[in-house]
Design an enzyme around this catalytic site. Structure first.
Site, PDB file in Angstrom:
ATOM      1  N   GLU A 253      11.581 -21.004 -22.867  1.00  0.00           N
ATOM      2  CA  GLU A 253      12.445 -19.932 -23.353  1.00  0.00           C
ATOM      3  C   GLU A 253      13.378 -20.546 -24.386  1.00  0.00           C
ATOM      4  O   GLU A 253      14.283 -21.300 -24.042  1.00  0.00           O
ATOM      5  CB  GLU A 253      13.235 -19.301 -22.204  1.00  0.00           C
ATOM      6  N   CYS A 287      20.787 -17.010 -25.939  1.00  0.00           N
ATOM      7  CA  CYS A 287      19.445 -16.929 -26.531  1.00  0.00           C
ATOM      8  C   CYS A 287      19.102 -15.486 -26.851  1.00  0.00           C
ATOM      9  O   CYS A 287      18.204 -15.224 -27.665  1.00  0.00           O
ATOM     10  CB  CYS A 287      18.408 -17.529 -25.588  1.00  0.00           C
TER      11      CYS A 287
END
Length: 497
Positions: A253, A287
């Site tokens: 990720e 993120c």
């Protein structure tokens, strides 16, 4: 404050004091701990211990393994406020976000407990008479977990809770910028293990605080069948080939460079609130932060005026106080932000905000005002993600143009569209719409519920973690065929008499 917090969380003083790694809080730049860095040789020994623990843990029935995760969730509930405050001190996000991150840990524990009784395989029709087929799911082995500073505890828990109920052991390398939260999580898990009893072996979960060489030892070790890593795209490009070279698995990720498409029919009041939370929350260090606003030209001037007004009212300061934005993690993050804004100015783009503030009060910390950058079209500057509160705003004319701009970046974690047109919403979520792992309608790109698998970043091939059916990532599939007839079917023409 830090010593009292660590004591209540069960962290021993020797684990975070007197070592060779100075850990500073981004709140004021002061040293808050000095844990000891692990060497690559020590990391190899810890992996050996994790292998032994795995061999014992996999024999414990899965629902019983779920009981350990339930006990861990109880520890998190009891210590939610303290751990949330430690997250704030360690990484600089505001206290409410620290609490929210711990709540995500609690939620994944709840999900994993139920999952421990649902590690289902399929039954498969066999083409041979007197036979049946089925699939079984078995634990993988020690799981290597690498986490980043911006979410120092939740991504570890997403992986750890599922990995534990699936029968695996854990080896966790946290960011050296935020190791204290990792030590606290380990201490709470050890409390749960003590309550659980002797079925939880020594070495079931371990924290490795180290530099890149320790990360390389973890990534290269063939006894680690799965590396789940959260961090920068640069880190992912280093990790993935090394794991692939030994035929290991990765869940990655990485960066998002996430966008919102703002259409003419959008509810602008709702959109402004979503933009504010998504673009400036955690000082733009998620993120899933909103970094690109692709807005229809007919509403661009209106939304820019409203955003500039909203940005002026943002409270910036100590994240433990009544503020919306805390500090950047360190000077390197500040320098990268200023470099991106300088490039924008050199290209003639309009830049609002981005200044350093509170310098006299916090000379060793880096607080900034969030920045709005108006660009005529997407270029290489916009395509390169900067981990800071910078929002690039660009106009579009047609839906097709908006989607082409939206998908024309290498990153692709999360995305959203604001519209009241059902056709636009459905197209955005279709196979010709957003190419990201998360596609939202009338909600910003940041924030994810535990029930759905988080992520699916397009640049890495779609690694996912947390909910849905991603438990299968932490297990290996085995197909079983059983002959319950009295005959052994042979290939045509083969005889043994």
């Amino acid at each position: 404050m830090i010593n009292e917090l660590m004591q209540r969380l069960g962290v021993t003083p020797e684990s975070y004091q007197g070592g060779n790694l100075k850990v500073t809080s981004p709140i004021d730049g002061q040293v808050i701990g000095q844990p000891t860095l692990v060497t690559p040789a020590q990391a190899v020994d810890m992996i050996s211990l994790a292998q032994k623990a795995f061999e014992q843990w996999r024999t414990v029935p899965a629902p019983r393994r779920g009981e350990l995760v339930r006990l861990f969730g109880d520890q998190l509930r009891q210590h939610k406020e303290d751990l949330g405050k430690l997250v704030t001190i360690d990484c600089g996000k505001i206290y409410q976000e620290g609490l929210g991150e711990v709540q995500e840990m609690i939620d994944i524990c709840d999900l994993a407990v139920g999952q421990s009784r649902q590690l289902f395989g399929l039954t498969i029709a066999s083409e041979r008479p007197g036979h049946h087929m089925r699939e079984s799911w078995h634990p993988l082995g020690p799981i290597g977990l690498i986490t980043a500073f911006n979410f120092p505890v939740a991504p570890w828990a997403w992986n750890a809770a599922l990995a534990l109920v699936c029968g695996n052991s854990l080896v966790w390398k946290p960011s050296p910028k935020t190791p204290l939260t990792a030590l606290a999580c380990q201490a709470l898990l050890e409390k749960a293990m003590a309550d659980f009893g002797p079925d939880a072996p020594t070495g079931l979960s371990q924290v490795i605080i180290g530099d890149n060489d320790v990360g390389e030892a973890l990534v290269d070790d063939g006894r680690i069948p799965l590396i789940s890593a959260t961090g920068s795209t640069r880190m992912g490009r280093a990790v993935a080939p090394r794991v692939a070279q030994r035929f290991g698995r990765c869940i990655l990720e990485l960066g998002g460079n996430n966008a919102m498409v703002l259409t003419p029919s959008a509810d602008l009041d709702m959109a402004v609130r979503a933009i504010l939370f998504s673009a400036v929350g955690t000082a733009g260090q998620r993120c899933t932060s909103l970094r690109r606003l692709i807005v229809h030209s007919s509403v661009k001037d209106t939304i820019m005026q409203r955003l500039k007004t909203a940005y002026q009212g943002i409270r910036i300061g100590d994240p433990l106080g009544d503020h919306l934005i805390g500090p950047l993690i360190d000077q390197a993050a500040y320098d990268q932000m200023q470099e991106a804004l300088a490039t924008a100015r050199s290209l003639g783009y309009s830049v609002s905000g981005g200044e350093r503030v509170l310098v006299e009060q916090y000379p060793d910390a880096y607080y900034v005002t969030p920045a709005l950058v108006e660009v005529p079209e997407q270029d290489d500057l916009v395509r390169q993600e900067t981990f800071a509160p910078i929002l690039y705003v660009m106009p579009y004319e047609t839906y097709e143009d908006a989607m082409e701009t939206h998908n024309d970046v290498p990153q692709g974690l999360s995305s959203c569209i604001f519209t009241t047109d059902v056709r636009e919403a459905e197209r955005f979520m279709s196979d010709v719409g957003s190419d990201c792992g998360i596609a939202n309608v009338n909600i910003g790109p940041s924030g994810a519920e535990i029930g759905g698998a988080f992520g699916g970043e397009k640049e890495t091939g779609g690694g996912r973690e947390s909910g849905s059916d991603v438990w299968k990532s932490y297990m290996r599939r085995q197909t079983n065929t059983v002959n319950y007839s009295s005959e052994l079917p042979l290939a045509q023409g083969i005889r043994f008499d």
